[in-house]
Motif scaffolding. Structure first.
Motif, mmCIF file in Angstrom:
data_model
loop_
_atom_site.group_PDB
_atom_site.id
_atom_site.type_symbol
_atom_site.label_atom_id
_atom_site.label_comp_id
_atom_site.label_asym_id
_atom_site.label_seq_id
_atom_site.Cartn_x
_atom_site.Cartn_y
_atom_site.Cartn_z
ATOM 1 N N LEU A 29 0.837 -1.189 0.000
ATOM 2 C CA LEU A 29 0.000 0.000 0.000
ATOM 3 C C LEU A 29 0.876 1.244 0.000
ATOM 4 N N ARG A 30 0.461 2.225 -0.784
ATOM 5 C CA ARG A 30 1.192 3.473 -0.804
ATOM 6 C C ARG A 30 0.635 4.401 0.257
ATOM 7 N N VAL A 31 1.479 5.199 0.825
ATOM 8 C CA VAL A 31 1.048 6.119 1.870
ATOM 9 C C VAL A 31 0.278 7.255 1.220
ATOM 10 N N PRO A 32 -0.988 7.483 1.627
ATOM 11 C CA PRO A 32 -1.778 8.527 0.986
ATOM 12 C C PRO A 32 -1.281 9.910 1.372
ATOM 13 N N ALA A 33 -1.392 10.816 0.414
ATOM 14 C CA ALA A 33 -1.109 12.211 0.729
ATOM 15 C C ALA A 33 -2.233 12.771 1.577
ATOM 16 N N LEU A 34 -1.930 13.795 2.355
ATOM 17 C CA LEU A 34 -2.975 14.429 3.150
ATOM 18 C C LEU A 34 -3.956 15.100 2.219
ATOM 19 N N LEU A 35 -5.250 14.925 2.493
ATOM 20 C CA LEU A 35 -6.266 15.533 1.659
ATOM 21 C C LEU A 35 -6.389 17.006 2.010
ATOM 22 N N PRO A 36 -6.232 17.899 1.042
ATOM 23 C CA PRO A 36 -6.417 19.311 1.353
ATOM 24 C C PRO A 36 -7.878 19.601 1.578
ATOM 25 N N PRO A 37 -8.226 20.453 2.548
ATOM 26 C CA PRO A 37 -9.627 20.773 2.784
ATOM 27 C C PRO A 37 -10.212 21.517 1.604
ATOM 28 N N MET A 38 -11.466 21.181 1.247
ATOM 29 C CA MET A 38 -12.132 21.863 0.144
ATOM 30 C C MET A 38 -12.372 23.318 0.468
ATOM 31 N N LEU A 39 -12.968 23.553 1.611
ATOM 32 C CA LEU A 39 -13.294 24.902 2.025
ATOM 33 C C LEU A 39 -13.065 25.006 3.518
ATOM 34 N N ARG A 40 -12.517 26.098 3.982
ATOM 35 C CA ARG A 40 -12.262 26.257 5.409
ATOM 36 C C ARG A 40 -13.064 27.423 5.956
ATOM 37 N N CYS A 41 -13.467 27.306 7.204
ATOM 38 C CA CYS A 41 -14.019 28.460 7.901
ATOM 39 C C CYS A 41 -12.869 29.391 8.233
ATOM 40 N N PRO A 42 -13.090 30.705 8.194
ATOM 41 C CA PRO A 42 -12.027 31.618 8.574
ATOM 42 C C PRO A 42 -11.647 31.511 10.039
ATOM 43 N N ALA A 43 -12.571 31.074 10.872
ATOM 44 C CA ALA A 43 -12.294 30.905 12.300
ATOM 45 C C ALA A 43 -13.251 29.879 12.840
ATOM 46 N N PRO A 44 -12.858 29.134 13.900
ATOM 47 C CA PRO A 44 -13.764 28.145 14.468
ATOM 48 C C PRO A 44 -15.067 28.769 14.915
ATOM 49 N N ALA A 45 -16.159 28.062 14.650
ATOM 50 C CA ALA A 45 -17.471 28.540 15.061
ATOM 51 C C ALA A 45 -17.657 28.291 16.548
ATOM 52 N N PRO A 46 -18.548 29.037 17.197
ATOM 53 C CA PRO A 46 -18.827 28.788 18.603
ATOM 54 C C PRO A 46 -19.325 27.367 18.818
ATOM 55 N N SER A 47 -19.021 26.816 19.972
ATOM 56 C CA SER A 47 -19.455 25.456 20.287
ATOM 57 C C SER A 47 -20.967 25.383 20.359
ATOM 58 N N ALA A 48 -21.522 24.340 19.768
ATOM 59 C CA ALA A 48 -22.974 24.154 19.790
ATOM 60 C C ALA A 48 -23.259 22.679 19.999
ATOM 61 N N GLN A 49 -22.882 22.177 21.154
ATOM 62 C CA GLN A 49 -23.034 20.766 21.450
ATOM 63 C C GLN A 49 -24.460 20.471 21.884
ATOM 64 N N ALA A 50 -24.973 19.337 21.467
ATOM 65 C CA ALA A 50 -26.298 18.889 21.885
ATOM 66 C C ALA A 50 -26.129 17.633 22.721
ATOM 67 N N GLY A 51 -26.360 17.731 24.012
ATOM 68 C CA GLY A 51 -26.209 16.582 24.883
ATOM 69 C C GLY A 51 -27.384 15.642 24.781
ATOM 70 N N ALA A 52 -27.257 14.490 25.428
ATOM 71 C CA ALA A 52 -28.316 13.491 25.415
ATOM 72 C C ALA A 52 -29.605 14.094 25.968
ATOM 73 N N GLY A 53 -30.671 13.934 25.232
ATOM 74 C CA GLY A 53 -31.962 14.414 25.688
ATOM 75 C C GLY A 53 -32.261 15.850 25.317
ATOM 76 N N GLU A 54 -31.242 16.633 24.921
ATOM 77 C CA GLU A 54 -31.473 18.011 24.520
ATOM 78 C C GLU A 54 -32.077 18.049 23.118
ATOM 79 N N GLN A 55 -32.941 19.019 22.897
ATOM 80 C CA GLN A 55 -33.631 19.137 21.627
ATOM 81 C C GLN A 55 -33.081 20.306 20.819
ATOM 82 N N VAL A 56 -32.691 20.034 19.585
ATOM 83 C CA VAL A 56 -32.293 21.062 18.636
ATOM 84 C C VAL A 56 -33.501 21.366 17.765
ATOM 85 N N ARG A 57 -33.910 22.621 17.744
ATOM 86 C CA ARG A 57 -35.094 23.018 16.987
ATOM 87 C C ARG A 57 -34.711 23.237 15.528
ATOM 88 N N VAL A 58 -35.347 22.490 14.642
ATOM 89 C CA VAL A 58 -34.932 22.417 13.245
ATOM 90 C C VAL A 58 -35.996 23.026 12.335
#
Length: 375
Positions: free
Chosen positions: A5-34
């Motif tokens: 097997l040949r070692v794969p090259a790192l895949l370049p990201p298609m598109l990047r966010c300019p900065a990380p977005a704020p955390s928006a974690q949904a824990g068990a039982g929490e409801q995300v309104r869609v």
């Protein structure tokens, strides 16, 4: 001796966010309104159908301007038993304070202005083509109009989940891939990145069910026009071509041009892409298969079949799975790579939910582990 097997090259990201977005974690039982915008179409309907089993996402808003005021089960009677689904409203009547996440299932060229008007707190997965192409001039060339939200385009992340998972996790806006590009990039991007196939002379012969054309009434899609026949369409000018080429070019670091011809099949859903590729010097079809098996070994939805097994659309119908098969061509130095998906699930709504799960810190398989429907 087994090929190394040949070692794969790192895949370049298609598109990047300019900065990380704020955390928006949904824990068990929490409801995300869609909210599902454009819920009266096939992709919107599939989002609602799949979310019926989601423990964290609750559909609170459905839009469909021409169907506004109707119950969802009046538009899609097969979802009569989907409980607590709201009636359809117009987009301008939505109260965004009661929404956390948006699946945008609007037609191409209508999403840009809509998303530009939405509050910044919303996480968005866009199922149209409006944010898939990084270059807004390329978008204008292929979609026939100037891009109306170029600043949002810079923020969007391309959401082919298995290839851009980490970028998706940090996004606010995810451009959900097209169905043909999904079926082509999943097998070919890892092979190009690992220099197992050449970037030249790639031929893609693809076939799709009629649902890929949407729900609008069109003469060429009525029963008598489609049944008992097969036809190529958008020959040399299908709008998914630049999206495919963008992803393949990123994988190998050079411009890739492909020969791509889609065909309409007399079936409701399903997609097969037959990719004819030239092997790199010293590579074999078996090595391609082994590399893809290793690349996707830990993935829930992408499966590389053993030698000799042919993937079939019947075997992914209604599921979020992609099956890949690799075959040695009769022409020396070439291989045939087959890929099948359900165009409405992994090719659209299922992958959109997969991405939205990541945006909220949930296991991406949530609500997507349905097995294929057969026969």
């Amino acid at each position: 001796m087994a090929p190394q097997l040949r070692v794969p090259a790192l895949l370049p990201p298609m598109l990047r966010c300019p900065a990380p977005a704020p955390s928006a974690q949904a824990g068990a039982g929490e409801q995300v309104r869609v909210a599902v915008l454009g819920a009266s179409g096939y992709t919107g309907e599939e989002v609602v159908r799949l979310l019926a089993l989601h423990p964290n996402f609750k559909v609170t808003t459905l839009t469909g301007d021409r169907q506004a005021g109707k119950h969802f089960s009046d538009v899609f009677p097969h979802l009569l038993t989907a409980r607590d689904v709201p009636p359809l409203v117009k987009i301008e009547d939505v109260s965004w304070d009661n929404v956390d996440a948006v699946f945008c299932c609007l037609p191409h060229a209508t999403t840009q202005e809509t998303l530009a008007s939405l509050p910044a707190h919303l996480k968005v997965v866009d199922l149209s083509a409006d944010f898939r192409l990084r270059n807004v001039d390329t978008y204008a060339e292929w979609y026939g109009g100037e891009h109306k939200a170029p600043e949002l385009q810079k923020e969007a992340v391309y959401g082919l989940t298995e290839l851009h998972r980490e970028a998706v996790k940090q996004a606010r806006i995810v451009a959900n891939p097209g169905c043909y590009p999904t079926s082509v990039q999943l097998p070919l991007v890892p092979l190009l990145a690992a220099n197992l196939i050449t970037a030249e002379d790639i031929i893609i012969d693809a076939k799709s069910g009629v649902s890929g054309a949407g729900r609008s009434a069109k003469q060429n899609l009525i029963y008598c026009e489609v049944t008992e026949g097969i036809n190529a369409y958008s020959v040399t000018r299908h709008r998914h071509m630049p999206e495919i080429e963008q992803g393949l070019s990123d994988a190998c670091g050079k411009d890739v041009r492909v020969s791509f011809t889609p065909h309409l099949m007399p079936m409701t859903r399903g997609m097969e892409s037959a990719c004819y590729v030239k092997l790199a010097d010293g590579a074999s079809a078996g090595e391609l298969r082994m590399h893809l098996q290793e690349r996707y070994r830990e993935e829930s939805f992408v499966h590389v079949l053993p030698a000799g097994q042919v993937p079939q659309t019947h075997h992914v119908r209604g599921s979020n799975h992609c099956l890949i098969g690799v075959f040695e061509d009769r022409i020396p130095g070439r291989a045939i790579v087959l890929s099948v998906i359900d165009n409405l699930v992994k090719g659209a709504s299922g992958q959109a939910i997969q991405n939205m799960n990541l945006l909220f810190g949930l296991p991406e398989e949530t609500a997507l582990l349905q097995q294929a429907l057969f026969p």
